[in-house]
Design an enzyme around this catalytic site. Structure first.
Site, PDB file in Angstrom:
ATOM      1  N   GLU A 154    -105.326 -26.018 -69.405  1.00 45.27           N
ATOM      2  CA  GLU A 154    -106.369 -26.292 -70.409  1.00 45.27           C
ATOM      3  C   GLU A 154    -106.850 -25.005 -71.097  1.00 45.27           C
ATOM      4  O   GLU A 154    -108.038 -24.803 -71.319  1.00 45.27           O
ATOM      5  CB  GLU A 154    -107.520 -27.091 -69.798  1.00 45.27           C
ATOM      6  CG  GLU A 154    -107.029 -28.445 -69.307  1.00 45.27           C
ATOM      7  CD  GLU A 154    -108.089 -29.517 -69.278  1.00 45.27           C
ATOM      8  OE1 GLU A 154    -109.038 -29.453 -70.069  1.00 45.27           O
ATOM      9  OE2 GLU A 154    -107.940 -30.423 -68.452  1.00 45.27           O
ATOM     10  N   GLN A 177    -123.298  -7.383 -40.525  1.00 49.54           N
ATOM     11  CA  GLN A 177    -123.865  -7.297 -41.868  1.00 49.54           C
ATOM     12  C   GLN A 177    -122.769  -7.200 -42.943  1.00 49.54           C
ATOM     13  O   GLN A 177    -122.920  -7.751 -44.043  1.00 49.54           O
ATOM     14  CB  GLN A 177    -124.792  -6.086 -41.977  1.00 49.54           C
ATOM     15  CG  GLN A 177    -125.685  -6.169 -43.195  1.00 49.54           C
ATOM     16  CD  GLN A 177    -126.582  -4.962 -43.326  1.00 49.54           C
ATOM     17  OE1 GLN A 177    -126.119  -3.816 -43.338  1.00 49.54           O
ATOM     18  NE2 GLN A 177    -127.866  -5.198 -43.426  1.00 49.54           N
ATOM     19  N   ILE A 224     -96.942 -32.300 -67.336  1.00 48.28           N
ATOM     20  CA  ILE A 224     -97.938 -33.340 -67.560  1.00 48.28           C
ATOM     21  C   ILE A 224     -98.543 -33.862 -66.242  1.00 48.28           C
ATOM     22  O   ILE A 224     -97.872 -34.517 -65.436  1.00 48.28           O
ATOM     23  CB  ILE A 224     -97.366 -34.484 -68.428  1.00 48.28           C
ATOM     24  CG1 ILE A 224     -96.748 -33.889 -69.707  1.00 48.28           C
ATOM     25  CG2 ILE A 224     -98.445 -35.523 -68.752  1.00 48.28           C
ATOM     26  CD1 ILE A 224     -97.656 -32.911 -70.497  1.00 48.28           C
ATOM     27  N   GLY A 268    -112.667 -30.988 -71.815  1.00 49.72           N
ATOM     28  CA  GLY A 268    -111.878 -30.949 -70.572  1.00 49.72           C
ATOM     29  C   GLY A 268    -112.050 -29.643 -69.822  1.00 49.72           C
ATOM     30  O   GLY A 268    -112.066 -29.593 -68.593  1.00 49.72           O
ATOM     31  N   SER A 278     -98.501 -30.273 -73.977  1.00 45.03           N
ATOM     32  CA  SER A 278     -97.640 -29.094 -73.803  1.00 45.03           C
ATOM     33  C   SER A 278     -96.149 -29.429 -73.833  1.00 45.03           C
ATOM     34  O   SER A 278     -95.734 -30.512 -73.428  1.00 45.03           O
ATOM     35  CB  SER A 278     -97.941 -28.414 -72.461  1.00 45.03           C
ATOM     36  OG  SER A 278     -99.292 -28.063 -72.386  1.00 45.03           O
TER      37      SER A 278
HETATM   38  C1  LIG Z   1    -100.120 -27.612 -62.855  1.00 40.21           C
HETATM   39  C2  LIG Z   1    -100.167 -27.726 -64.342  1.00 40.21           C
HETATM   40  C3  LIG Z   1    -100.690 -28.863 -64.924  1.00 40.21           C
HETATM   41  C4  LIG Z   1    -100.720 -29.004 -66.313  1.00 40.21           C
HETATM   42  N1  LIG Z   1    -101.168 -30.171 -66.879  1.00 40.21           N
HETATM   43  C5  LIG Z   1    -101.022 -30.363 -68.218  1.00 40.21           C
HETATM   44  C6  LIG Z   1    -101.288 -31.633 -68.807  1.00 40.21           C
HETATM   45  O1  LIG Z   1    -101.711 -32.584 -68.126  1.00 40.21           O
HETATM   46  N2  LIG Z   1    -101.079 -31.794 -70.131  1.00 40.21           N
HETATM   47  C7  LIG Z   1    -100.629 -30.785 -70.921  1.00 40.21           C
HETATM   48  O2  LIG Z   1    -100.446 -30.998 -72.116  1.00 40.21           O
HETATM   49  N3  LIG Z   1    -100.359 -29.553 -70.394  1.00 40.21           N
HETATM   50  C8  LIG Z   1    -100.539 -29.324 -69.070  1.00 40.21           C
HETATM   51  N4  LIG Z   1    -100.256 -28.097 -68.521  1.00 40.21           N
HETATM   52  C9  LIG Z   1     -99.773 -27.008 -69.375  1.00 40.21           C
HETATM   53  C10 LIG Z   1    -100.779 -25.875 -69.514  1.00 40.21           C
HETATM   54  O3  LIG Z   1    -101.848 -26.280 -70.317  1.00 40.21           O
HETATM   55  C11 LIG Z   1    -100.027 -24.662 -70.055  1.00 40.21           C
HETATM   56  O4  LIG Z   1     -99.181 -24.192 -69.010  1.00 40.21           O
HETATM   57  C12 LIG Z   1    -100.964 -23.573 -70.513  1.00 40.21           C
HETATM   58  O5  LIG Z   1    -101.637 -23.974 -71.681  1.00 40.21           O
HETATM   59  C13 LIG Z   1    -100.246 -22.255 -70.788  1.00 40.21           C
HETATM   60  O6  LIG Z   1     -99.117 -22.447 -71.577  1.00 40.21           O
HETATM   61  P1  LIG Z   1     -97.720 -21.789 -71.134  1.00 40.21           P
HETATM   62  O7  LIG Z   1     -97.451 -22.199 -69.741  1.00 40.21           O
HETATM   63  O8  LIG Z   1     -96.713 -22.125 -72.157  1.00 40.21           O
HETATM   64  O9  LIG Z   1     -97.996 -20.241 -71.128  1.00 40.21           O
HETATM   65  P2  LIG Z   1     -97.907 -19.263 -72.436  1.00 40.21           P
HETATM   66  O10 LIG Z   1     -98.628 -19.857 -73.580  1.00 40.21           O
HETATM   67  O11 LIG Z   1     -96.484 -18.864 -72.631  1.00 40.21           O
HETATM   68  O12 LIG Z   1     -98.722 -18.014 -71.889  1.00 40.21           O
HETATM   69  C14 LIG Z   1     -98.157 -17.029 -71.044  1.00 40.21           C
HETATM   70  C15 LIG Z   1     -99.152 -15.854 -70.958  1.00 40.21           C
HETATM   71  O13 LIG Z   1     -99.329 -15.286 -72.272  1.00 40.21           O
HETATM   72  C16 LIG Z   1    -100.700 -15.226 -72.571  1.00 40.21           C
HETATM   73  N5  LIG Z   1    -100.893 -15.458 -74.016  1.00 40.21           N
HETATM   74  C17 LIG Z   1    -100.310 -16.415 -74.794  1.00 40.21           C
HETATM   75  N6  LIG Z   1    -100.756 -16.310 -76.053  1.00 40.21           N
HETATM   76  C18 LIG Z   1    -101.653 -15.298 -76.078  1.00 40.21           C
HETATM   77  C19 LIG Z   1    -102.476 -14.706 -77.074  1.00 40.21           C
HETATM   78  N7  LIG Z   1    -102.482 -15.170 -78.332  1.00 40.21           N
HETATM   79  N8  LIG Z   1    -103.264 -13.676 -76.725  1.00 40.21           N
HETATM   80  C20 LIG Z   1    -103.279 -13.199 -75.466  1.00 40.21           C
HETATM   81  N9  LIG Z   1    -102.534 -13.724 -74.468  1.00 40.21           N
HETATM   82  C21 LIG Z   1    -101.737 -14.758 -74.764  1.00 40.21           C
HETATM   83  C22 LIG Z   1    -101.340 -16.354 -71.747  1.00 40.21           C
HETATM   84  O14 LIG Z   1    -102.719 -16.118 -71.544  1.00 40.21           O
HETATM   85  C23 LIG Z   1    -100.530 -16.279 -70.473  1.00 40.21           C
HETATM   86  O15 LIG Z   1    -101.072 -15.300 -69.624  1.00 40.21           O
HETATM   87  C24 LIG Z   1    -100.259 -27.943 -67.130  1.00 40.21           C
HETATM   88  C25 LIG Z   1     -99.745 -26.777 -66.533  1.00 40.21           C
HETATM   89  C26 LIG Z   1     -99.688 -26.665 -65.161  1.00 40.21           C
HETATM   90  C27 LIG Z   1     -99.083 -25.413 -64.565  1.00 40.21           C
END
Ligand SMILES: Cc1cc2nc3c(=O)[nH]c(=O)nc-3n(C[C@H](O)[C@H](O)[C@H](O)COP(=O)(O)OP(=O)(O)OC[C@H]3O[C@@H](n4cnc5c(N)ncnc54)[C@H](O)[C@@H]3O)c2cc1C
Length: 388
Positions: free
Chosen positions: A372, A288, A166, A251, A135
């Site tokens: 994920e 209950q 990460i 994963g 990410s």
């Molecule tokens: C605590 C934590 C640990 C993490 N660990 C890792 C890691 O180890 N490695 C790594 O690479 N990443 C990691 N991540 C990142 C994580 O995988 C992303 O935050 C996640 O994939 C969502 O991406 P975003 O935050 O950019 O949200 P966005 O992609 O901006 O999404 C925001 C909202 O829009 C919605 N959305 C987006 N696109 C669509 C669509 N096409 N249709 C409908 N709805 C949509 C989503 O469902 C969400 O509700 C971690 C995140 C957190 C918070």
């Protein structure tokens, strides 16, 4: 037609002898070694290295690594059991072990050549924590829009860019990092690199201050002209998207395991508390209304657990599991949120304070619907399957 009972097939939740022994040893470890530290780790947003060392000693940091490389020689299902049992006590420990096994080691086993396996698998089983860096600030759900760049330079690639969110960023010494060798090629430019901590031009940046799983570190990674030798390309150049898709598909089942472990932990706390707490002259579990709430939580948890175990067993059987993994992640994370919320309610005022364990599990549950692949992304996978 008559059937022998032996033909009936193995019930999903019946554990084989080795699975049972493995599960029990982790349950015991989690209660004895993790539980006393949960509050302190959450307050300080840190996992002590001594506990990580104990996880290595327990054999849960290299579950699927073959014996020949010093690992436990287990199956994916063992990883699921480990993540579930640890998350029942602390989902932060669950995700540390989950990322190590279902993402990092999984990617190396599947995509690493002999040299990569020889260099990293023994250490990953002994003392090396791994992280998985896909990410970025501008690419979350749309992961392949990543912009971290890898420029070829002789026998090396030079990485520039930033990764965000990460997991294990603070503890890891190995970072599977996805970068593009050619932005114009779209996802076909994405390549996976093995970056060691200490490589010039690589640093771990800001650590996030989070709602839940606070002890699990979530960090920014910075690459400034970071030279990674060609020998540290994981899999084929331009095939990093495959590494990412295949590991994340698996994963996701691990996150399902984290969430059913969390939900079971919350339900156990709620059952214990409602049997002890008295109002109107009797235990609140005697009402209950409360019994039905607990029973409904048990129903939901059982359904979620079946989807997680089914997806994991399909994976170990070499059968397709993509839709099942998406189903198990979305269901388990929603169930974890509902069950932990119910636990807070049933603890009354005590559910709202840090002195009792359930407010933490409620906070921890939220992440299951985000990382994920968010719940919407899981629904997208399921919709694609059912609509054809
Ligand atoms: C605590 C934590 C640990 C993490 N660990 C890792 C890691 O180890 N490695 C790594 O690479 N990443 C990691 N991540 C990142 C994580 O995988 C992303 O935050 C996640 O994939 C969502 O991406 P975003 O935050 O950019 O949200 P966005 O992609 O901006 O999404 C925001 C909202 O829009 C919605 N959305 C987006 N696109 C669509 C669509 N096409 N249709 C409908 N709805 C949509 C989503 O469902 C969400 O509700 C971690 C995140 C957190 C918070």
């Amino acid at each position: 037609m008559t059937h022998d009972i032996a033909d009936a097939g193995q019930p999903l939740t019946i554990l084989a002898e080795d699975e049972l022994i493995f599960r029990d040893s982790i349950r015991e470890f989690a209660d004895a070694q993790v539980r006393p530290l949960v509050r302190e780790m959450d307050d300080h947003a840190k996992i002590p290295r001594a506990l990580i060392d104990k996880l290595f000693d327990l054999g849960v940091m290299g579950i699927e690594v073959p014996d020949a490389y010093g690992g436990a020689g287990g199956r994916f299902f063992h990883s699921v059991l480990a993540v579930e049992e640890l998350s029942r006590v602390d989902p932060s420990i669950g995700v540390l072990v989950d990322v190590q096994n279902t993402l990092v080691i999984n990617a190396l086993l599947r995509w690493g050549n002999d040299d990569v396996k020889r260099r990293y698998l023994p250490r990953l089983s002994a003392d090396l924590v791994g992280a998985y860096a896909l990410s970025e600030a501008g690419s979350g759900s749309d992961a392949f829009a990543l912009t971290t760049r890898a420029r070829e330079d002789g026998e090396a690639f030079v990485l520039s860019g930033r990764k965000l969110w990460i997991t294990n960023g603070n503890e890891a010494d190995l970072f599977i990092t996805f970068a593009t060798i050619d932005p114009a090629a779209g996802y076909r430019g994405i390549t996976a690199f093995l970056v060691d901590r200490g490589t010039d031009g690589f640093s771990v940046g800001k650590k996030e201050d989070k709602l839940g799983i606070r002890a699990s570190s979530t960090c920014e990674l910075v690459f400034e002209d970071c030279r990674v030798p060609r020998a540290n390309v994981l899999g084929e150049i331009g095939k990093g998207y495959k590494v990412a898709i295949e590991t994340l598909n698996e994963g996701r089942i691990g996150i399902g395991a984290q969430m059913i472990g969390l939900a079971r932990g919350a339900l156990e706390h709620a059952i214990r508390y409602t049997k002890e707490r008295k109002q109107f002259g009797k235990a609140i579990a005697d009402f209950q209304g409360v019994q039905f709430q607990l029973a409904r939580a048990a129903v939901e948890l059982e359904a979620a657990k079946l989807t997680v175990y089914n997806a994991a067993r399909l994976r170990d059987a070499g059968r397709p599991f993509l839709t099942e993994a998406a189903i198990c992640k979305i269901l388990s994370s929603e169930v974890a949120e509902r069950v932990s919320s119910l636990a807070v309610n049933l603890f009354g005022g005590n559910g709202f304070v840090k002195e009792y364990p359930v407010e933490k599990l409620f906070r921890d549950a939220k992440i299951g619907q985000i990382y994920e692949g968010t719940s919407n992304l899981q629904l997208q996978t399921i919709a694609k399957q059912i609509l054809g």
